[in-house]
Design an enzyme around this catalytic site. Sequence first.
Site, PDB file in Angstrom:
ATOM      1  N   HIS A 498       0.829  -1.215   0.000  1.00 35.21           N
ATOM      2  CA  HIS A 498       0.000   0.000   0.000  1.00 35.21           C
ATOM      3  C   HIS A 498       0.858   1.258   0.000  1.00 35.21           C
ATOM      4  O   HIS A 498       0.668   2.160  -0.828  1.00 35.21           O
ATOM      5  CB  HIS A 498      -0.920  -0.013   1.232  1.00 35.21           C
ATOM      6  CG  HIS A 498      -1.800   1.196   1.343  1.00 35.21           C
ATOM      7  ND1 HIS A 498      -3.111   1.202   0.941  1.00 35.21           N
ATOM      8  CD2 HIS A 498      -1.552   2.458   1.816  1.00 35.21           C
ATOM      9  CE1 HIS A 498      -3.630   2.399   1.136  1.00 35.21           C
ATOM     10  NE2 HIS A 498      -2.704   3.180   1.678  1.00 35.21           N
ATOM     11  N   GLU A 499       1.810   1.330   0.912  1.00 36.76           N
ATOM     12  CA  GLU A 499       2.651   2.522   1.000  1.00 36.76           C
ATOM     13  C   GLU A 499       3.522   2.672  -0.254  1.00 36.76           C
ATOM     14  O   GLU A 499       3.764   3.782  -0.727  1.00 36.76           O
ATOM     15  CB  GLU A 499       3.525   2.471   2.259  1.00 36.76           C
ATOM     16  CG  GLU A 499       2.747   2.403   3.577  1.00 36.76           C
ATOM     17  CD  GLU A 499       1.750   3.536   3.749  1.00 36.76           C
ATOM     18  OE1 GLU A 499       1.904   4.600   3.125  1.00 36.76           O
ATOM     19  OE2 GLU A 499       0.779   3.347   4.517  1.00 36.76           O
ATOM     20  N   HIS A 502       1.629   4.481  -2.986  1.00 32.82           N
ATOM     21  CA  HIS A 502       1.721   5.946  -2.925  1.00 32.82           C
ATOM     22  C   HIS A 502       3.031   6.408  -3.571  1.00 32.82           C
ATOM     23  O   HIS A 502       3.060   7.375  -4.340  1.00 32.82           O
ATOM     24  CB  HIS A 502       1.695   6.413  -1.467  1.00 32.82           C
ATOM     25  CG  HIS A 502       0.330   6.400  -0.846  1.00 32.82           C
ATOM     26  ND1 HIS A 502      -0.741   7.076  -1.383  1.00 32.82           N
ATOM     27  CD2 HIS A 502      -0.125   5.810   0.295  1.00 32.82           C
ATOM     28  CE1 HIS A 502      -1.798   6.895  -0.612  1.00 32.82           C
ATOM     29  NE2 HIS A 502      -1.460   6.125   0.404  1.00 32.82           N
ATOM     30  N   HIS A 505       3.056   6.396  -7.313  1.00 32.31           N
ATOM     31  CA  HIS A 505       2.310   7.534  -7.869  1.00 32.31           C
ATOM     32  C   HIS A 505       3.238   8.745  -8.019  1.00 32.31           C
ATOM     33  O   HIS A 505       3.195   9.460  -9.025  1.00 32.31           O
ATOM     34  CB  HIS A 505       1.138   7.870  -6.946  1.00 32.31           C
ATOM     35  CG  HIS A 505       0.009   8.587  -7.620  1.00 32.31           C
ATOM     36  ND1 HIS A 505      -1.183   8.836  -7.000  1.00 32.31           N
ATOM     37  CD2 HIS A 505      -0.109   9.120  -8.857  1.00 32.31           C
ATOM     38  CE1 HIS A 505      -1.988   9.476  -7.828  1.00 32.31           C
ATOM     39  NE2 HIS A 505      -1.360   9.673  -8.961  1.00 32.31           N
TER      40      HIS A 505
END
Length: 713
Positions: A498-499, A502, A505
Amino acid sequence: MSSDNPEIWKAFNAKSHAPTTPRTGLFQNKDLTSPAGFQTYAYRTLKKARALVDKIVKAQSPEELQGIVKDLDRLSDLLCRVIDMADFVRSTHPSQDIVVAANEAYGLMYEYMNVLNTTTGLYRALQRALENQEVVAQLSDEEKTVARILYRDFEKSGINLPAAARKKFVELSNRIAELGPEFANGMAPQKRVLKFPSSKLHGMDPLVVRGLTNTGTVTLPTTGMPASHALRMVEDEDVRKEVYLACHTSSKKQLGVLEEMLRTRAELARLVGRESYAEVALADKMARSPEAVLKFLNALSEANKPAAISEESILQSIKRELGNDTPLQAWDKDYYFAKLIRAIRSHRRSPDILSSYFSLGTVMQGLSRLLTRLYGVRFVPRETSPGETWNDDVRRLDILDESDGHIAVVYCDLFERQGKHPNPAHFTVRCSREITDEEYLESALSGDREDDGMASARRADGKLYQLPTIALICNFPRGDPSKRPTLLVFREVQTLFHEMGHAVHSILGRTSLHNVSGTRCATDWAEMPSILMEHFAQSPTVLSLFARHYETDEPMPTHLLADRIYEESLAQATETRNQIILALLDQHYHSSLPLFHDFNSTAVFHEIYRAYALLPAGEGTSWQGFFGHLFSYGATYYAYLFDRAIAAKVWKDVFEAEPTRREKGERFKEEVLKWGGSRSGWKCLAGVLGRRELEEGGERAMVEVGRWGSDWK
């Protein structure tokens, strides 16, 4: 370079830590070699910022106005370099001297930023540029997007109001800034403790009970682990009911703070000509309006309802099988769910050894392999210079693109230690931004080089960029190199994916301007790439790239993953329904309701609960006082549910069948990642799904996304 052995990594870094090696600053920032350097960096930045402000406010000719947007973006970047850096350092660095210095730099720059937000000269200059059709015609699409963002930000600060109204705006804003942290930090139940005879707590861990017992009476705190343990384990339903009601009833003081904060926000919205604070908060989001958010949440509620009812029925049947025919209650849910999990685990075909296949090193290598296959980028470990990191455990990864070369720097701080930031997080310490040749030459000729020592590089097209600098924070247990490496439980694997989502992105953004770089996009779009990465973490095809036993090197048996995913899915619909209720509550609290003289946040809480929950809330409860996100999210709490629905749809339609295929990754990069916040999320979504009817968004599109919630597993 393996991530499994901290000692190997320290030796790797030690090569560059010899006494003769020059000391650099944090993140290789040339000023940050000591606490005093934060002040130097802040004042150096202020000098540049003031010169830029002077240039912007004086712009009059079309040629001068042509550069307004880029100059305002550069000004924003200058401030955020200090603010974002200092904010990260003050919450992470182990040295108190550094924390104090970073906090002072943060305060100095934040105060200056607030002054600029109300500087009419900057607002008028941007206004002049946007009113000049000749100038607007020369702006790129990205510059136009940033111009709109900056213009809205100015107006959000009340800059266009008459003097008296602007003064009132500042007063209300300051009051909200006081009430918000007071609410977020003041969460407390009306009853701090409950007392029971120890015989009443049968089912709880005897060691826990013994630690709370004095002369046969248990004093149970109504917050923290003992209370949640009691709700899961205590057999006596009356005790569970008393604990549940106490844990869900806020102090009267806390409710007073909440209601004043909501009322003040509503007054602020009316001052700027809006019906509600939600209208203010949603104007620049994908949702655009409170009405659209409510339509999304109601559509999602209908999609979710059958699965949530099914989960409740399972718990009701367990209660009945155990000899209790009374209806399931809110204080039963955790208790019977815990029984369900224990029953499943007792019939499992093999012990839970899933973590044996997830050493930290193999997971990091797997992430690199996945991103190479999807996007053509890879992780390359790099030695850090003395002073570059805040702890010896921190590892630097340079991100290399097969066509553009060096495109990002990621600092991984993954091991637990005392005093560390408590939650997993992704920090963009510095955003990507194009440094134009004119800007570079101007800085060189002035003798004040723009370069602060941090990483920059030219891409294949010859353009110079400051590279995104990212910090990933996790709290994984440290492995004992003499016995075994750090092994991650599956939830930790998902967290790391998940991290990293980010980070990707930010890494793969291809924008020229700071204000739309990477995760600087609409709040209700920012979580989508990271949630999508959680789907990759559950894919057997993806896990086959790296999930191998740390001792035998055997691949992970697929049934182990299937067992875990099944277990995690058992209460997923119920949890989603809880989140829907909280998002609805957030919308109603940030409507015009707080302006009514008889507004009562508890009455609204129970009204929403009766309409949407499957179990009663419990008479007299007021859980809204524990809902700290009401301050930080303020009418945007729906965003995570929204992005979760979108991520599930993108996974299903684009990646699920072939999750490591390069063509799929390129499609996602070209339609979503590279745009950062420079393109409407609706256009990104329409592009990646091949659904052009979604391009303009609107209430119908919001309802459509809500219906996608039925695809969640």
